[in-house]
Design an enzyme around this catalytic site. Structure first.
Site, PDB file in Angstrom:
ATOM      1  N   GLU A 270     -10.746  40.802 -31.943  1.00  0.00           N
ATOM      2  CA  GLU A 270      -9.936  41.062 -30.742  1.00  0.00           C
ATOM      3  C   GLU A 270      -9.740  39.768 -29.979  1.00  0.00           C
ATOM      4  OE1 GLU A 270      -8.076  43.606 -29.084  1.00  0.00           O
ATOM      5  OE2 GLU A 270      -7.725  41.834 -27.848  1.00  0.00           O
TER       6      GLU A 270
ATOM      7  N   GLY B 192       7.634  54.169 -15.668  1.00  0.00           N
ATOM      8  CA  GLY B 192       8.442  54.072 -14.446  1.00  0.00           C
ATOM      9  C   GLY B 192       8.010  55.091 -13.407  1.00  0.00           C
TER      10      GLY B 192
ATOM     11  N   ASP C  88      -0.183  51.979 -32.022  1.00  0.00           N
ATOM     12  CA  ASP C  88       1.139  51.657 -31.468  1.00  0.00           C
ATOM     13  C   ASP C  88       1.979  50.761 -32.374  1.00  0.00           C
ATOM     14  OD1 ASP C  88       0.435  53.042 -29.192  1.00  0.00           O
ATOM     15  OD2 ASP C  88       0.844  51.381 -27.806  1.00  0.00           O
TER      16      ASP C  88
ATOM     17  N   HIS D 134     -10.878  84.026 -12.683  1.00  0.00           N
ATOM     18  CA  HIS D 134     -10.150  84.144 -11.427  1.00  0.00           C
ATOM     19  C   HIS D 134     -11.011  83.616 -10.294  1.00  0.00           C
ATOM     20  CE1 HIS D 134      -7.473  85.779  -8.402  1.00  0.00           C
ATOM     21  NE2 HIS D 134      -8.548  86.236  -7.775  1.00  0.00           N
TER      22      HIS D 134
END
Ligand code: FAD
Ligand code: NAI
Length: 471
Positions: free
Chosen positions: A36, A189, A318, A450
């Site tokens: 890295e 954005g 990615d 609930h």
């Protein structure tokens, strides 16, 4: 020179894709190294993406709420002041804690962490330019490329990360801009636009398409969140394209015109955020040295098992196909290592959730209504508004709805779309339902506690195969 040490697996990139693969490989008993270059692990997500943006979103929301939404709750506060420097420090503390945590996990799982920039010297050897100076090299029986992505620049605008910024500059501004112009009404954005709008900036979002939210967001949900963000003070110019920008002065000037041609206008801002998407990052990797190619959009081409045409070299995250999301990268990391150790691995790309962390949040999984319609599937929808949910009412946080899209004949869930408080957590239930092939009736007949927000989820399911009780 001494011959390079050989590992079972060498990973280039220590982002979510790379670090998860490294830990998994260590757990599986492989000899593994992870290279890295940024000097910290965690990649875009931990250092300049998911984590710092969520810290700012959380704290700017608190600030905004204290300013505008306490009196009616019976809480009277004195003078409220923004200390931006401290808000940034809080963000940095969260980031540092997490990146150090990954370093600890590397040690725990016997992963060798090489701090430097890696490039292919040959098909099995990675030459590394070390961060602290000097060079080394490492050989891998298997190699995993996980070099991530970078912001797509806007032609003609010079990104200085101060006046013209990407998300990286937008999470580190030194002062609240008076006027901020956002190019691109996608996830970055809207998240970063929300942060600065809450802290006092006048934010205008220019979006090329007729709806905000970026790819995948259901049109009905997009309209709803646009209205809500509009009430919070954000301005939108849809169907508008940026023609050119001038960043030579203190004030940046941006010329826009209607997407289909026509009316032109010049907008001014002291900070312009360029958020028109991200592109795979493979610069300097030396792909040309081993004959690997990228497609038109810069993605390294792979097969179903993440293999390049050199089968010992795999690519995830990615820098290749699919949505640019941290949890998608994480799933691929585990699958890629399992392909190496077990010869099988699996990611269900139809059940990867998306979350936009505005307030309220937007979250979805599976197909949206337009996609189902276009595929020619006979479908039905069911919705339930948070304004009819008891917990949202007690929380005085009632904007938004849950929407199901299901097959009209089989009732099988095709997609779930939520805009509302806690949507990002609630979508986990939807993802599980989709993963297990549930029908809306399966969800509608499941007891939900609930009073919880998740009752809105159950009732939207009920509204899809029958009728909701409370609406
Ligand atoms: P990256 O995280 O980009 O990691 C790649 C790493 O490889 C980098 O650290 C880089 O320095 C290193 N590298 C590159 N080349 C080399 C080389 N030659 N040698 C050595 N190292 C190299 N996703 C979500 O799911 N949820 C969110 O809330 C979210 N928020 C985001 C907010 C922002 C502002 C941004 C920009 C992104 C966000 N994302 C979010 C997307 C998420 O950050 C990415 O999908 C994720 O980081 C991809 O992981 P990756 O490992 O593939 O790539
Ligand atoms: P995006 O793809 O979400 O949105 C970009 C938007 O810009 C689109 O709506 C597009 O139509 C518009 N656009 C493109 N060119 C334009 C132009 N010239 N003028 C006006 N509008 C234009 O990309 P974004 O927001 O930059 O984010 C990149 C990626 O980062 C996301 O796709 C997502 O994968 C990841 N991300 C995820 C987050 C999350 O999961 N919460 C948060 C932030 C980023």
């Amino acid at each position: 020179a001494t011959p390079a040490e050989e590992k079972d697996l060498v990973i280039i990139g220590g982002g979510v894709a790379g670090y998860v693969a490294a830990i998994k490989a260590g757990q599986e008993g492989l000899k593994v190294a992870c290279i890295e270059k940024r000097g910290a692990l965690g990649g875009t997500c931990l250092n300049v993406g998911c984590i710092p943006s969520k810290s700012l979103l959380n704290n700017s929301h608190l600030y905004h709420q204290i300013l505008h939404d306490t009196k009616n709750r019976g809480i009277e506060v004195g003078e409220v002041k923004l200390n931006l420097e401290q808000m940034m420090k809080a963000k940095d503390t969260s980031v540092a804690g997490l990146t150090k945590g990954v370093e600890f996990l590397f040690k725990k799982n016997n992963v060798e962490y090489i701090k430097g920039t890696g490039a292919f010297a040959d098909e099995h050897t990675i030459a590394v330019n070390l961060v602290d100076g000097g060079e080394t090299s490492v050989r891998g029986k298997n190699i995993l490329i996980a070099t991530g992505s970078e912001a797509t620049p806007f032609p003609g605008l010079n990104i200085d990360e101060k006046k013209v910024v990407t998300s990286t500059g937008a999470i580190a501004l030194k002062a609240v801009p008076k006027k901020m112009l956002v190019i691109g009404g996608g996830i970055i954005g809207l998240e970063m636009g929300s942060v600065w709008s809450r802290l006092g900036a006048e934010v205008t979002v220019v979006e090329f398409l007729g709806q905000i939210g970026g790819p995948g967001m259901d049109a009905e949900i997009s309209k709803s969140i646009q209205k809500i963000l509009g009430k919070q003070g954000m301005k939108f110019k849809l169907n508008t394209k940026v023609v050119k920008g001038d960043d030579s002065g203190d004030i940046v000037k941006i010329d826009v015109e209607a997407a289909k041609g026509g009316k032109e206008e010049t907008l001014e801002a002291d900070v312009v955020l360029v958020a028109i998407g991200r592109r795979p990052y493979t610069a300097g990797l030396g792909l040309e040295n081993i004959g690997l190619e990228v497609d038109k959009r810069g993605r390294i081409v792979i097969d179903q098992e993440y293999r390049t045409k050199l089968p010992h070299i795999r690519v995830i995250g990615d820098c290749t196909f699919g949505p640019m999301l941290a949890h998608k990268a994480e799933e691929e990391a585990v699958a890629a290592v399992e392909f190496i150790t077990k010869n099988y691995g699996h990611v269900n790309y139809n059940a990867i959730p998306s979350v936009m962390y505005t307030h309220p949040e937007v979250a979805w999984v599976g197909q949206n209504e337009a996609e189902v319609k276009e595929a020619g599937i006979k479908y039905k929808t069911g919705t339930f508004p948070f304004s009819a949910n008891s917990r949202a009412k007690t929380n005085q946080d009632t904007d938004g709805m849950v929407k199901f899209v299901a097959d009209a004949e089989t009732d099988r869930i095709l997609g779930i779309h939520i805009v509302g408080p806690n949507a990002g957590e609630m979508i986990a239930e939807g993802t599980l339902a989709l993963e297990y092939g549930a029908s809306t009736e399966d969800v509608g007949r499941t007891s939900h506690a609930h009073p919880t927000l998740s009752e809105a989820f159950k009732e939207a399911a009920m509204a899809t195969y029958g009728k909701a009780i409370h609406y």
